[in-house]
Design a protein around this motif. Structure first.
Motif, PDB file in Angstrom:
ATOM      1  N   GLY A  19       0.810  -1.221   0.000  1.00  0.00           N
ATOM      2  CA  GLY A  19       0.000   0.000   0.000  1.00  0.00           C
ATOM      3  C   GLY A  19       0.834   1.257   0.000  1.00  0.00           C
ATOM      4  O   GLY A  19       0.430   2.283  -0.567  1.00  0.00           O
ATOM      5  N   SER A  20       2.034   1.195   0.628  1.00  0.00           N
ATOM      6  CA  SER A  20       2.880   2.393   0.689  1.00  0.00           C
ATOM      7  C   SER A  20       3.324   2.860  -0.685  1.00  0.00           C
ATOM      8  O   SER A  20       3.636   4.041  -0.876  1.00  0.00           O
ATOM      9  CB  SER A  20       4.103   2.130   1.570  1.00  0.00           C
ATOM     10  N   LEU A  21       3.332   1.957  -1.679  1.00  0.00           N
ATOM     11  CA  LEU A  21       3.694   2.365  -3.036  1.00  0.00           C
ATOM     12  C   LEU A  21       2.718   3.405  -3.582  1.00  0.00           C
ATOM     13  O   LEU A  21       3.092   4.256  -4.390  1.00  0.00           O
ATOM     14  CB  LEU A  21       3.746   1.143  -3.965  1.00  0.00           C
ATOM     15  N   SER A  22       1.448   3.340  -3.141  1.00  0.00           N
ATOM     16  CA  SER A  22       0.459   4.345  -3.558  1.00  0.00           C
ATOM     17  C   SER A  22       0.825   5.731  -3.037  1.00  0.00           C
ATOM     18  O   SER A  22       0.555   6.739  -3.707  1.00  0.00           O
ATOM     19  CB  SER A  22      -0.935   3.961  -3.048  1.00  0.00           C
ATOM     20  N   LEU A  23       1.427   5.785  -1.858  1.00  0.00           N
ATOM     21  CA  LEU A  23       1.850   7.071  -1.295  1.00  0.00           C
ATOM     22  C   LEU A  23       2.893   7.733  -2.188  1.00  0.00           C
ATOM     23  O   LEU A  23       2.806   8.940  -2.468  1.00  0.00           O
ATOM     24  CB  LEU A  23       2.417   6.845   0.111  1.00  0.00           C
ATOM     25  N   PHE A  24       3.860   6.944  -2.657  1.00  0.00           N
ATOM     26  CA  PHE A  24       4.969   7.510  -3.430  1.00  0.00           C
ATOM     27  C   PHE A  24       4.550   7.902  -4.849  1.00  0.00           C
ATOM     28  O   PHE A  24       5.254   8.656  -5.509  1.00  0.00           O
ATOM     29  CB  PHE A  24       6.135   6.519  -3.450  1.00  0.00           C
ATOM     30  N   VAL A  25       3.389   7.391  -5.299  1.00  0.00           N
ATOM     31  CA  VAL A  25       2.813   7.858  -6.565  1.00  0.00           C
ATOM     32  C   VAL A  25       1.971   9.105  -6.332  1.00  0.00           C
ATOM     33  O   VAL A  25       2.094  10.108  -7.039  1.00  0.00           O
ATOM     34  CB  VAL A  25       1.962   6.748  -7.216  1.00  0.00           C
ATOM     35  N   TYR A 163      -4.991  -0.546   2.335  1.00  0.00           N
ATOM     36  CA  TYR A 163      -3.766   0.204   2.605  1.00  0.00           C
ATOM     37  C   TYR A 163      -3.411   1.136   1.438  1.00  0.00           C
ATOM     38  O   TYR A 163      -2.836   2.208   1.655  1.00  0.00           O
ATOM     39  CB  TYR A 163      -2.618  -0.749   2.910  1.00  0.00           C
ATOM     40  N   CYS A 164      -3.779   0.740   0.222  1.00  0.00           N
ATOM     41  CA  CYS A 164      -3.573   1.653  -0.917  1.00  0.00           C
ATOM     42  C   CYS A 164      -4.390   2.928  -0.732  1.00  0.00           C
ATOM     43  O   CYS A 164      -3.893   4.041  -0.959  1.00  0.00           O
ATOM     44  CB  CYS A 164      -3.975   0.967  -2.219  1.00  0.00           C
ATOM     45  N   SER A 165      -5.646   2.788  -0.330  1.00  0.00           N
ATOM     46  CA  SER A 165      -6.500   3.956  -0.115  1.00  0.00           C
ATOM     47  C   SER A 165      -5.996   4.806   1.036  1.00  0.00           C
ATOM     48  O   SER A 165      -6.011   6.044   0.969  1.00  0.00           O
ATOM     49  CB  SER A 165      -7.943   3.506   0.164  1.00  0.00           C
ATOM     50  N   ILE A 170      -3.112   9.922   2.524  1.00  0.00           N
ATOM     51  CA  ILE A 170      -1.968  10.630   3.114  1.00  0.00           C
ATOM     52  C   ILE A 170      -1.209  11.390   2.021  1.00  0.00           C
ATOM     53  O   ILE A 170      -0.790  12.538   2.216  1.00  0.00           O
ATOM     54  CB  ILE A 170      -1.031   9.638   3.833  1.00  0.00           C
ATOM     55  N   GLY A 171      -1.065  10.764   0.853  1.00  0.00           N
ATOM     56  CA  GLY A 171      -0.365  11.420  -0.256  1.00  0.00           C
ATOM     57  C   GLY A 171      -1.066  12.668  -0.755  1.00  0.00           C
ATOM     58  O   GLY A 171      -0.420  13.584  -1.285  1.00  0.00           O
ATOM     59  N   ASN A 314     -13.311   5.374   0.836  1.00  0.00           N
ATOM     60  CA  ASN A 314     -13.042   4.051   0.294  1.00  0.00           C
ATOM     61  C   ASN A 314     -12.682   3.048   1.383  1.00  0.00           C
ATOM     62  O   ASN A 314     -12.895   1.845   1.231  1.00  0.00           O
ATOM     63  CB  ASN A 314     -11.900   4.139  -0.727  1.00  0.00           C
ATOM     64  N   LEU A 315     -12.127   3.551   2.501  1.00  0.00           N
ATOM     65  CA  LEU A 315     -11.804   2.663   3.609  1.00  0.00           C
ATOM     66  C   LEU A 315     -13.075   2.002   4.152  1.00  0.00           C
ATOM     67  O   LEU A 315     -13.078   0.811   4.485  1.00  0.00           O
ATOM     68  CB  LEU A 315     -11.087   3.435   4.720  1.00  0.00           C
ATOM     69  N   TYR A 316     -14.156   2.779   4.222  1.00  0.00           N
ATOM     70  CA  TYR A 316     -15.437   2.223   4.673  1.00  0.00           C
ATOM     71  C   TYR A 316     -16.021   1.288   3.620  1.00  0.00           C
ATOM     72  O   TYR A 316     -16.549   0.209   3.951  1.00  0.00           O
ATOM     73  CB  TYR A 316     -16.415   3.351   4.986  1.00  0.00           C
ATOM     74  N   PHE A 317     -15.941   1.686   2.344  1.00  0.00           N
ATOM     75  CA  PHE A 317     -16.462   0.835   1.278  1.00  0.00           C
ATOM     76  C   PHE A 317     -15.770  -0.531   1.263  1.00  0.00           C
ATOM     77  O   PHE A 317     -16.398  -1.563   1.006  1.00  0.00           O
ATOM     78  CB  PHE A 317     -16.286   1.511  -0.084  1.00  0.00           C
TER      79      PHE A 317
END
Length: 509
Positions: A19-25, A163-165, A170-171, A314-317
């Motif tokens: 999921g942290s890879l989504s932050l760096f994008v 974790y991506c969401s 955060i990003g 999206n976390l709730y979804f």
């Protein structure tokens, strides 16, 4: 202290690192979306012809590079009988992680190319857009493909997407931080800010991919040792034909027979159109429906909520997806979109608070639906593997083919929206007076005052009838989608049996 931090990193769950890879994008991409047009128009002074040529070339390349890169990445997985040794699951994951470890830092470097003038504005605009989108596509394809390759069960995939969401939300904070340094007259501090973001992204991609590679290299080594031990005990299969690799035309023919894929891309084309329609016309709706009834701070708050809330929502979804399944949640969101639009139509444009809630929620729920659909694509990857009995799932290629069909929705959104607005009100957004955007105490001209009620009514009808139409079309196509319930369980069971049943046969003693 440093050793303790490293130990904590090594013991992080795989879902968190993925999921942290989504932050760096997202820390880079959100800033890019917000400032690249303003930079070239206001700072570099690009001319109109060069701007439209660059956008046109970018539109074509943006649609074609997804299936092209997906084909180059996954064509080796398509045949049912590969000559030589089989490709194991850890090797597939390692292949994607190597691609991410190379393309992630290059994506960050291509992001920096926008903020320094190094060529003629028109040429730089074209080259920067195509280069940036190429590396972004490679990162997105392999990151999304890992969602299908790392897990098969719906529970594990929703955990990865959760974790991506979270990290994408955060990003999004990089956008709010950028306001403090954005200055068209003095670009120095904004450039420093972008360099810091790019360095964080490079470091993050390098560290995250390295951590994941170490885990799967260990798994791959264990599998290789096991197969080496059993190599002498293989049962030699007599006259097993080795099929040739599938060509692109044959793969497209297979996709044309994949019924659920066809219904999904029809639905997703409408979804992409609606997402970008909301993004393109959100400022217009605020200006003509609410500008004289809400404060500037309230308008800014609505913009901010519509930007970051989809990630949090999206976390709730995703928690609902674990309990009810992705199909039911997506269908429920379509019904919710239809119901809210009908209520807003019946209430009329004079209900200010209801209008504020509808404009914000319409964008939030639509963007939230888009973020759930990657889970549906991973299920289609499973079904494609089972239907065509592939050696490995061609995850990146299928994500690329979905993008090829659905990305035209990005272009249709502004074209259809402006055409509808012009047809109903006679208002051409491209020939408007630029001074009309400026808040002024001066009275409006008679022609503008006469146009305003019709324009306001036109914006309101556009706001409510587009989601109503989209919801009806999506409910129609989604009702034909059968990859859910018992069929989905059967497909996942068959994929697990296929992937687990490839251990070498041994002679019974």
């Amino acid at each position: 202290m440093g050793l303790r931090l490293l130990a904590c990193l090594f013991h992080l769950p795989t879902a968190v690192i993925y999921g942290s890879l989504s932050l760096f994008v997202s820390i880079l991409h959100n800033v890019f979306l917000l400032y690249y047009v303003d930079t070239f128009v206001s700072v570099y002074k690009i001319d109109k012809l060069s701007f439209w040529i660059g956008e046109t070339v970018f539109l074509i390349w943006n649609s074609l590079n997804d299936p092209l890169f997906g084909w180059l990445s996954d064509r080796v997985f398509l045949s049912t009988q590969q000559p030589g040794a089989e490709i194991s699951s850890p090797e597939v994951v390692l292949k994607r992680l190597r691609a991410l470890s190379h393309n992630g830092p290059l994506f960050a470097i291509s992001f920096l190319a926008f903020w320094v003038a190094w060529a003629h504005p028109g040429l730089q605009f074209l080259l920067c857009l195509c280069m940036y989108d190429s590396f972004l596509t490679m990162v997105d394809l392999h990151h999304n493909a890992l969602l299908a390759d790392l897990a098969v069960s719906a529970k594990d995939r929703t955990s990865l997407n959760f974790y991506c969401s979270l990290f994408s939300a955060i990003g999004s904070l990089s956008v709010f931080m950028s306001y403090a340094v954005w200055n068209k007259e003095n670009f120095f501090y904004f450039r420093i800010f972008c360099v810091m973001l790019a360095l964080c992204s490079i470091l993050g991609f390098t560290l995250s991919t390295q951590l994941l590679r170490q885990r799967f290299e260990a798994d791959g080594k264990a599998k290789w040792d096991q197969e080496s031990t059993l190599k002498e005990l293989y049962i030699e299969k007599l006259s097993v034909p080795q099929e040739k690799r599938i060509t692109l035309a044959e793969y497209l023919q297979q996709l044309s027979r994949h019924r659920n894929f066809l219904w999904f891309v029809c639905m997703n084309l409408v979804q992409v159109f609606h997402c970008h329609f909301n993004s393109n016309f959100f400022p217009l709706f605020l200006e003509h429906l609410l500008s004289d009834q809400i404060s500037v701070s309230t308008g800014s708050f609505l913009l901010g909520v519509s930007y970051i809330a989809p990630h949090l929502n999206n976390l709730y979804f995703l928690s609902l997806c674990r309990r009810c399944g992705v199909y039911a949640v997506v269908r429920g969101l379509f019904f919710l979109k239809l119901a809210l639009s009908v209520v807003m139509l019946l209430a009329g444009p004079d209900q200010v608070y209801l209008l504020c809630i509808f404009i914000a929620s319409n964008r939030v729920f639509t963007e939230g639906t888009c973020k759930l659909l990657n889970l549906v694509v991973t299920d289609l990857v499973d079904e494609d593997l089972v239907l065509n009995r592939r050696k490995q799932a061609a995850s990146a290629l299928l994500f690329g083919m979905v993008a090829l069909v659905t990305k035209p929705g990005q272009t249709f959104a502004p074209l259809i929206g402006t055409w509808l607005l012009c047809a109903y009100t006679g208002y051409d957004i491209f020939q408007r007076n630029p001074l009309s955007n400026v808040v002024s105490a001066q009275p409006k001209l008679e022609s503008a005052a006469a146009l305003e009620p019709t324009l306001r009514q036109g914006c309101f009808y556009l706001l409510v009838f587009v989601p109503i139409t989209c919801a009806l079309l999506q409910l129609l196509s989604w009702s034909q989608f059968s990859l859910h319930g018992k069929r989905l369980q059967m497909v996942k069971a068959q994929r697990q049996s296929l992937t687990q049943g490839r251990a070498p046969e041994v002679k019974t003693i």
